[in-house]
Design an enzyme around this catalytic site. Sequence first.
Site, short mmCIF file in Angstrom:
data_model
loop_
_atom_site.label_atom_id
_atom_site.label_comp_id
_atom_site.label_asym_id
_atom_site.label_seq_id
_atom_site.Cartn_x
_atom_site.Cartn_y
_atom_site.Cartn_z
CG HIS A 170 44.88 19.02 -11.29
ND1 HIS A 170 44.93 20.53 -11.80
CD2 HIS A 170 45.73 18.97 -10.20
CE1 HIS A 170 45.12 21.39 -11.16
NE2 HIS A 170 45.08 20.46 -9.35
CD GLU A 184 47.31 18.54 -6.98
OE1 GLU A 184 46.27 18.79 -6.62
OE2 GLU A 184 47.88 18.83 -7.88
CG HIS A 226 42.73 19.81 -6.39
ND1 HIS A 226 42.80 20.12 -7.53
CD2 HIS A 226 40.92 19.68 -5.78
CE1 HIS A 226 41.83 20.09 -7.91
NE2 HIS A 226 40.87 20.41 -6.95
CD GLU A 270 44.42 21.49 -2.14
OE1 GLU A 270 45.56 21.32 -2.81
OE2 GLU A 270 44.99 22.62 -3.19
#
Length: 313
Positions: free
Chosen positions: A103, A140, A195, A277
Amino acid sequence: MSYVGPDFDPPRPRRSPLRRTLTVVLAALVPGTLLGWLAFETLGGADDGGPGRAAGATSSTAGSAGGDPDDKPGASASQSPTASAPGGAGALAGKVVVIDPGHNPANFAHTAEINSKVDIGTHKKECDTTGTTTNSGYTEAAFTLDVAHRLRTLLERQGATVKLTQDADRPYGPCIDERARIGNSAPADAVVSVHADGAASGQRGFHVILPGAVHEGGADTRAIVAPSRELGELIADDFAESTDTSPSNYVGDGTGLVTREDLGGLNLSTVPKVFIECGNMRDSKDAALLTSGAWRQKAAQGISEGIVSFLRG
């Protein structure tokens, strides 16, 4: 040292000439010896952390204090080549690693662009998303970019060539299909997409996402399934040890490993690639870790050690 007051004057025994000679010699030697001892204590001996200590002996504890979202990568001594991963400086010479910070921080300002659909082989999917945040607003995107910078430093000190898919240097994206192409064209020996999850409160821990066997449309992951699993297993093991955190309690059945066939970044990859993650931003306990600069350094450390172990076979 014992002390006797000035009014105490005990009788003194007679001394022989030899004893008087020894007394004079000792009186000359003791001050010099005492000064030498004081100098040694001031500079520090070999066992007290002073200059006599072996170089790098304090690196295991450096960087353990402090930590907040503004901590800058590179401040921790744990980034030294000997601490960062097995093999030391130059161990990854000739290797190319692509780090994919999940992102773009500016995605939120480009909703139309990131909502456009791209082909991921099996179907079409949104170009990208904004990612999630902690309850306090730490994004994030900020987390992934910070970990990516720390990870890049560690890997470059091992001699690797490191490329980022984005470094907050573009208005949005890249889209998930382009992220895959960046790794493919590098050509990367390993790709890791960083992430943090946005699951429900109480759901905690990290998990590594592996590519499933996909052969449809423009996607063919069959050649990378096995090496990607090896990469993912090594990262999961080293990440758990470095961060002292547990695998996810909500996916992966406690293994910390999850296989998916719906992620364009994996489906379109032709080189070994995994997602990690690192924790759940929506859980207060995980968020306390993710917003700590010291913990993010440990996260980068664990990921780097897994990559190094994979690339060195």
